[in-house]
Design a protein around this motif. Structure first.
Motif, PDB file in Angstrom:
ATOM      1  N   THR A  28       0.814 -16.868  44.036  1.00 24.45           N
ATOM      2  CA  THR A  28       0.564 -16.176  45.301  1.00 24.45           C
ATOM      3  C   THR A  28       1.884 -15.596  45.785  1.00 24.45           C
ATOM      4  OG1 THR A  28      -1.175 -17.760  45.841  1.00 24.45           O
ATOM      5  CG2 THR A  28      -0.286 -16.450  47.662  1.00 24.45           C
ATOM      6  N   VAL A  29       1.839 -14.363  46.249  1.00 23.91           N
ATOM      7  CA  VAL A  29       3.047 -13.717  46.755  1.00 23.91           C
ATOM      8  C   VAL A  29       2.678 -12.914  48.005  1.00 23.91           C
ATOM      9  CG1 VAL A  29       2.833 -11.611  45.389  1.00 23.91           C
ATOM     10  CG2 VAL A  29       5.095 -12.367  46.087  1.00 23.91           C
ATOM     11  N   THR A  30       3.635 -12.822  48.936  1.00 19.73           N
ATOM     12  CA  THR A  30       3.482 -11.973  50.114  1.00 19.73           C
ATOM     13  C   THR A  30       4.561 -10.902  50.060  1.00 19.73           C
ATOM     14  OG1 THR A  30       2.613 -13.792  51.434  1.00 19.73           O
ATOM     15  CG2 THR A  30       3.486 -11.898  52.636  1.00 19.73           C
ATOM     16  N   VAL A  31       4.145  -9.660  50.241  1.00 17.15           N
ATOM     17  CA  VAL A  31       5.071  -8.521  50.279  1.00 17.15           C
ATOM     18  C   VAL A  31       4.909  -7.885  51.649  1.00 17.15           C
ATOM     19  CG1 VAL A  31       5.568  -6.266  49.278  1.00 17.15           C
ATOM     20  CG2 VAL A  31       4.837  -8.132  47.798  1.00 17.15           C
ATOM     21  N   TRP A  32       6.050  -7.552  52.289  1.00 19.34           N
ATOM     22  CA  TRP A  32       5.959  -6.928  53.605  1.00 19.34           C
ATOM     23  C   TRP A  32       7.016  -5.851  53.752  1.00 19.34           C
ATOM     24  CZ3 TRP A  32       7.939 -11.741  52.759  1.00 19.34           C
ATOM     25  CH2 TRP A  32       9.242 -11.962  53.177  1.00 19.34           C
ATOM     26  N   ASP A  33       6.699  -4.915  54.641  1.00 16.99           N
ATOM     27  CA  ASP A  33       7.557  -3.777  54.958  1.00 16.99           C
ATOM     28  C   ASP A  33       8.705  -4.280  55.825  1.00 16.99           C
ATOM     29  OD1 ASP A  33       8.651  -1.492  56.281  1.00 16.99           O
ATOM     30  OD2 ASP A  33       6.785  -0.408  55.963  1.00 16.99           O
ATOM     31  N   GLU A  34       9.924  -3.970  55.437  1.00 18.88           N
ATOM     32  CA  GLU A  34      11.078  -4.458  56.195  1.00 18.88           C
ATOM     33  C   GLU A  34      11.161  -3.870  57.599  1.00 18.88           C
ATOM     34  OE1 GLU A  34      14.607  -3.496  54.051  1.00 18.88           O
ATOM     35  OE2 GLU A  34      14.420  -1.355  54.380  1.00 18.88           O
ATOM     36  N   ALA A  35      10.530  -2.724  57.828  1.00 21.70           N
ATOM     37  CA  ALA A  35      10.575  -2.100  59.145  1.00 21.70           C
ATOM     38  C   ALA A  35       9.327  -2.378  59.983  1.00 21.70           C
ATOM     39  CB  ALA A  35      10.757  -0.589  58.991  1.00 21.70           C
ATOM     40  N   ASP A  36       8.264  -2.877  59.349  1.00 29.12           N
ATOM     41  CA  ASP A  36       6.997  -3.078  60.051  1.00 29.12           C
ATOM     42  C   ASP A  36       6.311  -4.326  59.504  1.00 29.12           C
ATOM     43  OD1 ASP A  36       4.512  -3.009  61.238  1.00 29.12           O
ATOM     44  OD2 ASP A  36       3.901  -1.107  60.349  1.00 29.12           O
ATOM     45  N   ASN A  37       6.535  -5.457  60.147  1.00 29.56           N
ATOM     46  CA  ASN A  37       5.971  -6.718  59.657  1.00 29.56           C
ATOM     47  C   ASN A  37       4.442  -6.737  59.657  1.00 29.56           C
ATOM     48  OD1 ASN A  37       8.318  -8.058  58.970  1.00 29.56           O
ATOM     49  ND2 ASN A  37       8.638  -8.816  61.043  1.00 29.56           N
ATOM     50  N   GLN A  38       3.821  -5.789  60.354  1.00 26.73           N
ATOM     51  CA  GLN A  38       2.363  -5.716  60.353  1.00 26.73           C
ATOM     52  C   GLN A  38       1.827  -5.127  59.049  1.00 26.73           C
ATOM     53  OE1 GLN A  38       0.573  -7.159  62.848  1.00 26.73           O
ATOM     54  NE2 GLN A  38       2.620  -7.792  63.448  1.00 26.73           N
ATOM     55  N   ARG A  39       2.687  -4.423  58.306  1.00 25.70           N
ATOM     56  CA  ARG A  39       2.283  -3.829  57.028  1.00 25.70           C
ATOM     57  C   ARG A  39       2.692  -4.796  55.925  1.00 25.70           C
ATOM     58  NH1 ARG A  39       3.076   0.400  53.096  1.00 25.70           N
ATOM     59  NH2 ARG A  39       5.320   0.261  53.194  1.00 25.70           N
ATOM     60  N   ASN A  40       1.727  -5.612  55.517  1.00 21.50           N
ATOM     61  CA  ASN A  40       2.026  -6.626  54.509  1.00 21.50           C
ATOM     62  C   ASN A  40       0.782  -6.944  53.712  1.00 21.50           C
ATOM     63  OD1 ASN A  40       0.630  -9.163  55.629  1.00 21.50           O
ATOM     64  ND2 ASN A  40       1.785  -8.387  57.393  1.00 21.50           N
ATOM     65  N   GLU A  41       0.976  -7.680  52.645  1.00 24.12           N
ATOM     66  CA  GLU A  41      -0.154  -8.102  51.822  1.00 24.12           C
ATOM     67  C   GLU A  41       0.193  -9.416  51.144  1.00 24.12           C
ATOM     68  OE1 GLU A  41      -2.606  -6.518  47.963  1.00 24.12           O
ATOM     69  OE2 GLU A  41      -2.194  -5.132  49.600  1.00 24.12           O
ATOM     70  N   THR A  42      -0.752 -10.333  51.171  1.00 23.66           N
ATOM     71  CA  THR A  42      -0.629 -11.585  50.422  1.00 23.66           C
ATOM     72  C   THR A  42      -1.714 -11.560  49.364  1.00 23.66           C
ATOM     73  OG1 THR A  42       0.224 -12.805  52.311  1.00 23.66           O
ATOM     74  CG2 THR A  42      -0.761 -14.099  50.539  1.00 23.66           C
ATOM     75  N   ARG A  43      -1.328 -11.815  48.133  1.00 25.95           N
ATOM     76  CA  ARG A  43      -2.298 -11.785  47.055  1.00 25.95           C
ATOM     77  C   ARG A  43      -2.086 -12.958  46.110  1.00 25.95           C
ATOM     78  NH1 ARG A  43      -3.098  -6.387  44.028  1.00 25.95           N
ATOM     79  NH2 ARG A  43      -3.411  -5.790  46.181  1.00 25.95           N
ATOM     80  N   ARG A  44      -3.191 -13.497  45.634  1.00 31.77           N
ATOM     81  CA  ARG A  44      -3.174 -14.557  44.629  1.00 31.77           C
ATOM     82  C   ARG A  44      -3.810 -14.011  43.372  1.00 31.77           C
ATOM     83  NH1 ARG A  44      -6.757 -18.130  42.497  1.00 31.77           N
ATOM     84  NH2 ARG A  44      -5.921 -20.089  41.763  1.00 31.77           N
ATOM     85  N   LEU A  45      -3.137 -14.186  42.240  1.00 29.70           N
ATOM     86  CA  LEU A  45      -3.694 -13.787  40.955  1.00 29.70           C
ATOM     87  C   LEU A  45      -3.947 -15.022  40.110  1.00 29.70           C
ATOM     88  CD1 LEU A  45      -1.596 -10.690  39.870  1.00 29.70           C
ATOM     89  CD2 LEU A  45      -3.869 -10.732  40.869  1.00 29.70           C
TER      90      LEU A  45
END
Length: 65
Positions: A28-45
């Motif tokens: 599982t990983v979370t990726v987020w925009d450094e300028a906008d914490n609302q733009r993010n995604e957590t995904r499990r593969l």
């Protein structure tokens, strides 16, 4: 953390697929925009899922491990 112009979903897939951690059944990983914490995604593969592996191998090639 990604730049504002990066595609969150693509970066998430690439991070999960290209990681050199082994053995893995899932990750599982979370990726987020450094300028906008609302733009993010957590995904499990789940790497034991054949359809998931086939999809990611088709897009990014074989895992490095």
């Amino acid at each position: 953390m990604i730049k504002a112009s990066a595609d969150v979903a693509t970066v998430t897939d690439e991070v999960l697929w290209a990681g050199e951690l082994e053995p893995l059944r899932s990750v599982t990983v979370t990726v987020w925009d450094e300028a906008d914490n609302q733009r993010n995604e957590t995904r499990r593969l789940d790497f034991s899922d054949r359809a998931t592996r086939a999809d990611l191998e088709g897009r990014y090639g074989p895992r490095p491990v």
